[in-house]
Design a protein around this motif. Structure first.
Motif, PDB file in Angstrom:
ATOM      1  N   GLY A 364      80.109 -74.643  -5.604  1.00 53.06           N
ATOM      2  CA  GLY A 364      81.483 -74.347  -5.988  1.00 53.06           C
ATOM      3  C   GLY A 364      82.083 -75.439  -6.855  1.00 53.06           C
ATOM      4  N   LEU A 365      81.847 -76.703  -6.468  1.00 55.24           N
ATOM      5  CA  LEU A 365      82.365 -77.832  -7.239  1.00 55.24           C
ATOM      6  C   LEU A 365      81.796 -77.847  -8.653  1.00 55.24           C
ATOM      7  CD1 LEU A 365      83.664 -80.602  -7.740  1.00 55.24           C
ATOM      8  CD2 LEU A 365      81.729 -81.618  -6.484  1.00 55.24           C
ATOM      9  N   ILE A 366      80.490 -77.662  -8.759  1.00 56.27           N
ATOM     10  CA  ILE A 366      79.847 -77.695 -10.074  1.00 56.27           C
ATOM     11  C   ILE A 366      80.398 -76.598 -10.980  1.00 56.27           C
ATOM     12  CG2 ILE A 366      77.638 -77.251 -11.243  1.00 56.27           C
ATOM     13  CD1 ILE A 366      76.323 -78.763  -8.857  1.00 56.27           C
ATOM     14  N   PHE A 367      80.586 -75.395 -10.427  1.00 54.19           N
ATOM     15  CA  PHE A 367      81.107 -74.306 -11.262  1.00 54.19           C
ATOM     16  C   PHE A 367      82.538 -74.588 -11.700  1.00 54.19           C
ATOM     17  CE2 PHE A 367      83.251 -70.283 -12.033  1.00 54.19           C
ATOM     18  CZ  PHE A 367      82.389 -69.704 -12.949  1.00 54.19           C
ATOM     19  N   VAL A 368      83.376 -75.045 -10.781  1.00 57.42           N
ATOM     20  CA  VAL A 368      84.772 -75.334 -11.136  1.00 57.42           C
ATOM     21  C   VAL A 368      84.837 -76.435 -12.194  1.00 57.42           C
ATOM     22  CG1 VAL A 368      86.928 -76.335 -10.265  1.00 57.42           C
ATOM     23  CG2 VAL A 368      85.781 -74.522  -8.980  1.00 57.42           C
ATOM     24  N   HIS A 369      84.106 -77.513 -11.978  1.00 64.00           N
ATOM     25  CA  HIS A 369      84.107 -78.622 -12.938  1.00 64.00           C
ATOM     26  C   HIS A 369      83.605 -78.160 -14.308  1.00 64.00           C
ATOM     27  CE1 HIS A 369      83.385 -82.602 -14.679  1.00 64.00           C
ATOM     28  NE2 HIS A 369      82.165 -82.185 -14.969  1.00 64.00           N
ATOM     29  N   ASP A 370      82.469 -77.487 -14.331  1.00 64.14           N
ATOM     30  CA  ASP A 370      81.883 -77.068 -15.605  1.00 64.14           C
ATOM     31  C   ASP A 370      82.776 -76.072 -16.339  1.00 64.14           C
ATOM     32  OD1 ASP A 370      79.786 -78.709 -15.128  1.00 64.14           O
ATOM     33  OD2 ASP A 370      78.280 -77.150 -14.832  1.00 64.14           O
ATOM     34  N   THR A 371      83.379 -75.172 -15.595  1.00 56.72           N
ATOM     35  CA  THR A 371      84.242 -74.177 -16.230  1.00 56.72           C
ATOM     36  C   THR A 371      85.473 -74.833 -16.853  1.00 56.72           C
ATOM     37  OG1 THR A 371      83.490 -72.490 -14.653  1.00 56.72           O
ATOM     38  CG2 THR A 371      85.505 -72.021 -15.876  1.00 56.72           C
ATOM     39  N   ARG A 378      89.459 -79.837 -18.308  1.00 59.30           N
ATOM     40  CA  ARG A 378      89.104 -80.789 -17.239  1.00 59.30           C
ATOM     41  C   ARG A 378      89.862 -82.106 -17.340  1.00 59.30           C
ATOM     42  NH1 ARG A 378      88.722 -83.402 -13.529  1.00 59.30           N
ATOM     43  NH2 ARG A 378      86.948 -83.898 -12.196  1.00 59.30           N
ATOM     44  N   LYS A 379      90.108 -82.569 -18.543  1.00 54.11           N
ATOM     45  CA  LYS A 379      90.759 -83.867 -18.719  1.00 54.11           C
ATOM     46  C   LYS A 379      92.191 -83.871 -18.217  1.00 54.11           C
ATOM     47  CE  LYS A 379      92.184 -82.855 -23.506  1.00 54.11           C
ATOM     48  NZ  LYS A 379      91.748 -81.454 -23.428  1.00 54.11           N
ATOM     49  N   ASP A 380      92.787 -82.694 -18.058  1.00 48.13           N
ATOM     50  CA  ASP A 380      94.191 -82.590 -17.647  1.00 48.13           C
ATOM     51  C   ASP A 380      94.356 -82.229 -16.176  1.00 48.13           C
ATOM     52  OD1 ASP A 380      95.220 -83.016 -20.301  1.00 48.13           O
ATOM     53  OD2 ASP A 380      94.531 -80.987 -20.780  1.00 48.13           O
ATOM     54  N   ILE A 381      93.261 -81.953 -15.471  1.00 50.03           N
ATOM     55  CA  ILE A 381      93.338 -81.474 -14.085  1.00 50.03           C
ATOM     56  C   ILE A 381      92.400 -82.313 -13.217  1.00 50.03           C
ATOM     57  CG2 ILE A 381      92.983 -79.515 -12.541  1.00 50.03           C
ATOM     58  CD1 ILE A 381      93.405 -77.681 -14.967  1.00 50.03           C
ATOM     59  N   LYS A 382      92.913 -82.843 -12.119  1.00 50.86           N
ATOM     60  CA  LYS A 382      92.078 -83.568 -11.165  1.00 50.86           C
ATOM     61  C   LYS A 382      91.424 -82.576 -10.211  1.00 50.86           C
ATOM     62  CE  LYS A 382      92.881 -87.816 -12.515  1.00 50.86           C
ATOM     63  NZ  LYS A 382      93.598 -87.521 -13.772  1.00 50.86           N
ATOM     64  N   VAL A 383      90.183 -82.871  -9.826  1.00 51.38           N
ATOM     65  CA  VAL A 383      89.445 -82.004  -8.902  1.00 51.38           C
ATOM     66  C   VAL A 383      89.168 -82.781  -7.613  1.00 51.38           C
ATOM     67  CG1 VAL A 383      87.314 -80.720  -8.502  1.00 51.38           C
ATOM     68  CG2 VAL A 383      88.396 -80.661 -10.759  1.00 51.38           C
ATOM     69  N   GLY A 392      80.001 -92.484   2.854  1.00 54.07           N
ATOM     70  CA  GLY A 392      80.152 -92.943   1.479  1.00 54.07           C
ATOM     71  C   GLY A 392      79.228 -92.208   0.534  1.00 54.07           C
ATOM     72  N   PHE A 393      78.033 -91.836   1.010  1.00 54.07           N
ATOM     73  CA  PHE A 393      77.125 -91.082   0.149  1.00 54.07           C
ATOM     74  C   PHE A 393      77.682 -89.706  -0.166  1.00 54.07           C
ATOM     75  CE2 PHE A 393      73.753 -87.893  -0.317  1.00 54.07           C
ATOM     76  CZ  PHE A 393      73.199 -88.334  -1.518  1.00 54.07           C
ATOM     77  N   HIS A 394      78.290 -89.054   0.809  1.00 53.16           N
ATOM     78  CA  HIS A 394      78.881 -87.740   0.557  1.00 53.16           C
ATOM     79  C   HIS A 394      79.961 -87.840  -0.521  1.00 53.16           C
ATOM     80  CE1 HIS A 394      77.652 -86.671   4.935  1.00 53.16           C
ATOM     81  NE2 HIS A 394      76.700 -86.353   4.074  1.00 53.16           N
ATOM     82  N   MET A 395      80.726 -88.918  -0.493  1.00 54.49           N
ATOM     83  CA  MET A 395      81.732 -89.134  -1.546  1.00 54.49           C
ATOM     84  C   MET A 395      81.055 -89.360  -2.896  1.00 54.49           C
ATOM     85  SD  MET A 395      84.560 -91.612   0.285  1.00 54.49           S
ATOM     86  CE  MET A 395      85.538 -91.626  -1.224  1.00 54.49           C
ATOM     87  N   ALA A 396      80.019 -90.195  -2.910  1.00 52.85           N
ATOM     88  CA  ALA A 396      79.323 -90.494  -4.167  1.00 52.85           C
ATOM     89  C   ALA A 396      78.704 -89.238  -4.761  1.00 52.85           C
ATOM     90  CB  ALA A 396      78.250 -91.554  -3.924  1.00 52.85           C
ATOM     91  N   ARG A 397      78.104 -88.422  -3.920  1.00 56.81           N
ATOM     92  CA  ARG A 397      77.490 -87.178  -4.407  1.00 56.81           C
ATOM     93  C   ARG A 397      78.543 -86.245  -4.981  1.00 56.81           C
ATOM     94  NH1 ARG A 397      74.600 -83.964   0.155  1.00 56.81           N
ATOM     95  NH2 ARG A 397      76.771 -83.659   0.757  1.00 56.81           N
ATOM     96  N   ALA A 398      79.663 -86.100  -4.284  1.00 56.95           N
ATOM     97  CA  ALA A 398      80.719 -85.200  -4.752  1.00 56.95           C
ATOM     98  C   ALA A 398      81.285 -85.664  -6.089  1.00 56.95           C
ATOM     99  CB  ALA A 398      81.830 -85.112  -3.707  1.00 56.95           C
ATOM    100  N   ILE A 399      81.524 -86.948  -6.216  1.00 58.64           N
ATOM    101  CA  ILE A 399      82.089 -87.466  -7.466  1.00 58.64           C
ATOM    102  C   ILE A 399      81.067 -87.385  -8.593  1.00 58.64           C
ATOM    103  CG2 ILE A 399      82.955 -89.580  -8.568  1.00 58.64           C
ATOM    104  CD1 ILE A 399      84.413 -90.173  -5.931  1.00 58.64           C
ATOM    105  N   ALA A 400      79.793 -87.612  -8.279  1.00 61.64           N
ATOM    106  CA  ALA A 400      78.746 -87.475  -9.294  1.00 61.64           C
ATOM    107  C   ALA A 400      78.650 -86.036  -9.796  1.00 61.64           C
ATOM    108  CB  ALA A 400      77.403 -87.914  -8.726  1.00 61.64           C
ATOM    109  N   LEU A 401      78.954 -85.071  -8.929  1.00 68.21           N
ATOM    110  CA  LEU A 401      78.856 -83.664  -9.308  1.00 68.21           C
ATOM    111  C   LEU A 401      80.107 -83.158 -10.017  1.00 68.21           C
ATOM    112  CD1 LEU A 401      77.084 -82.083  -6.195  1.00 68.21           C
ATOM    113  CD2 LEU A 401      76.078 -82.929  -8.317  1.00 68.21           C
ATOM    114  N   GLY A 402      81.162 -83.979 -10.061  1.00 69.36           N
ATOM    115  CA  GLY A 402      82.321 -83.553 -10.829  1.00 69.36           C
ATOM    116  C   GLY A 402      83.673 -83.764 -10.190  1.00 69.36           C
TER     117      GLY A 402
END
Length: 529
Positions: A364-371, A378-383, A392-402
């Protein structure tokens, strides 16, 4: 002879024997204090028609139900391994408890994870790692607020995800909010509205407005502009989040069991007490993407320019595409979007919805970010993301994905004493977190638990920044899909960049640059045409 017939025969013999022996030794009649209740219970089992086991196995059948009632505790404490527990395994639960208590959170003798099992993920480190975050200074913050926002909010990278007062006890809300105040992070109210317990300690609030419009609701259940403005202008309210759907039960609406709907909660929500409260599955204030954008603008205007966003668990991708086109058509943008995963959930949810509805967080995150990137939004909206963010790894993975930031619900519950008893929907939470039973709530001491929420938050942010530094990066924003690898087979490893190639900025605005995976979404009548 069957057990039922054996019981009847033994009962008759026992009663006759006691009566007979009483003629020679009168005190034997005291045996009826033990035998009498057993005989009565056994014959009751035979006569009742609801439970076949008890009917066929009087007295003995009761042990089956006794053992079944303690099965979760037996599994959790004696059977499951450190890596097997669900929804959160013991490794994660223990980590949260240790961090919340300020104890040593290191592990001995290496990992217990199966590094060669399909699905194992890791962050790629660098030979040129940066300094420990302790030497860098203050934790980084996330500024949320777009071009039309007049009161942008400086947010922590990790906040408390949406959980309502009603689902949680007053002491749980007080502890979480006080912890948020101590650690300078935000507390999402959940769709149940703003209670006095959200306000007492002055922690930053993200006010969630759901389909039931609790806290801004007319008698007929529709949106009330007057009461919305009253709450939105509170200084504690830093952002407002419109809840479209949630991971635990997308498309269903929230559920407050009747046992939890007290006079106090009913007053806050503007509903009748003592009844089960089901939020509608969708909003009545808008019925299409264009109207939704105008509703966002209305809330921004009524709140004097505070950040307005929405939360959803992704379902039909076409509908999110419609949202993006409505943003372009109207020029109205949300300040943030919270993406919840199908693995989310803290309270009551139908089994089918919890297990089999809603897109998992990563997809879901990848689709929202990519779309958003494809539409040059994307530059105007925080996700923001939510859905089993624990470490901390779960945070790093989520931020790496968008993602830009993260929310956590269950980890925050565990930090203030939740033991994963899985009784959130029964009003019998043994540690007073997810119940309205006054006796159980009293056991949760706010002054003790609030610092634990703060310590868990601080330790998790610190561990996340240590991972960023170990990857050789100067900022969380430098994390990309190339930094996370995933095993898809014994001899097959790919980065998330390989699995989900990034989309080019603005590529969805021109028919000639639309990626193949997106072309099917443009084969129907579009909003902008």
């Amino acid at each position: 002879m069957k057990v039922r017939e054996q019981f009847i025969l033994i009962s008759i013999i026992a009663v006759i024997a006691i009566i007979g022996l009483s003629f020679f030794w009168h005190p034997i009649l005291w045996a009826f204090l033990l035998v009498g209740p057993l005989v009565i219970m056994g014959f009751f089992d035979i006569m009742q028609t609801s439970h076949t086991i008890r009917r066929n196995y009087p007295l003995l059948g009761r042990f089956r139900y006794m053992l079944e009632s303690v099965r979760p505790e037996i599994m959790q404490y004696f059977v499951e391994t450190d890596t097997q527990g669900r929804p959160l395994n013991r490794i994660f639960r223990s980590l949260i408890y240790r961090r919340a208590k300020g104890e040593n959170d290191t592990e001995p003798f290496g990992t217990q994870m199966d590094l060669y099992h399909s699905g194992y993920e890791w962050l790629e480190h660098s030979m040129y790692a940066k300094n420990n975050p302790k030497d860098i200074g203050e934790f980084p913050r996330l500024i949320i607020g777009g071009k039309d926002c007049k009161q942008p909010y400086s947010s922590s990278l990790l906040n408390i995800s949406a959980m309502s007062f009603g689902s949680l006890s007053k002491n749980a809300v007080l502890a979480l909010n006080k912890g948020a105040k101590m650690g300078n992070f935000a507390h999402n109210t959940g769709e149940g509205g703003i209670s006095n317990y959200h306000l007492e300690n002055g922690g930053d609030l993200i006010w969630q407005v759901g389909t039931g419009y609790f806290g801004c609701r007319k008698e007929d259940g529709t949106f009330n502009e007057v009461t919305f403005r009253e709450n939105a202008l509170r200084p504690e309210v830093k952002m407002i989040e419109i809840k479209l759907s949630q991971g635990a039960k997308p498309g269903h609406g929230g559920i407050l069991p009747a046992s939890k709907n007290t006079e106090e909660i009913a007053k806050i929500r503007h509903v009748k007490p003592g009844i089960a409260v089901h939020s509608p599955p969708s909003h009545s204030a808008f019925s299409n993407p264009i109207e939704f954008m105008h509703f966002i603008k209305k809330l921004r205007d009524l709140s004097d320019g505070k950040p307005i966003g929405f939360k959803l668990c992704l379902g039909r991708k076409q509908e999110f595409m419609d949202f993006c086109e409505a943003m372009l058509a109207t020029g109205i943008l949300p300040d943030f979007i919270t993406v919840d995963g199908g693995e989310g959930g803290t309270g009551a949810a139908p089994v089918e919805f919890s297990n089999s509805m809603g897109m998992p967080l990563r997809e879901g995150l990848i689709f929202v970010h990519d779309t958003l990137v494809g539409f040059n939004l994307r530059k105007d909206i925080k996700v923001i993301v939510a859905g089993k963010i624990i470490t901390g790894f779960h945070m790093a993975r989520a931020i790496a994905l968008g993602a830009d930031g993260c929310n956590s619900a269950r980890a925050m519950m565990l930090s203030i004493g939740c033991i994963q008893a899985l009784q959130c929907n029964t009003n019998t939470c043994p540690v007073g977190v997810a119940t309205q039973n006054a006796s159980l709530v009293k056991g949760l001491v706010v002054e003790d638990k609030a610092p634990r929420a703060n310590r868990y938050h601080e330790a998790t942010i610190h561990s996340f920044l240590e991972l960023v530094a170990a990857a050789g990066l100067n900022s969380p924003s430098e994390l990309t899909r190339d930094h996370i690898s995933k095993r898809s087979g014994l001899y097959d490893v790919k980065t998330y960049h390989d699995i989900y190639p990034p989309i080019k900025e603005g590529s969805l605005l021109n028919i000639d640059t639309i990626p193949a995976d997106y072309k099917k979404f443009f084969q129907v009548t579009r909003i902008m045409k």
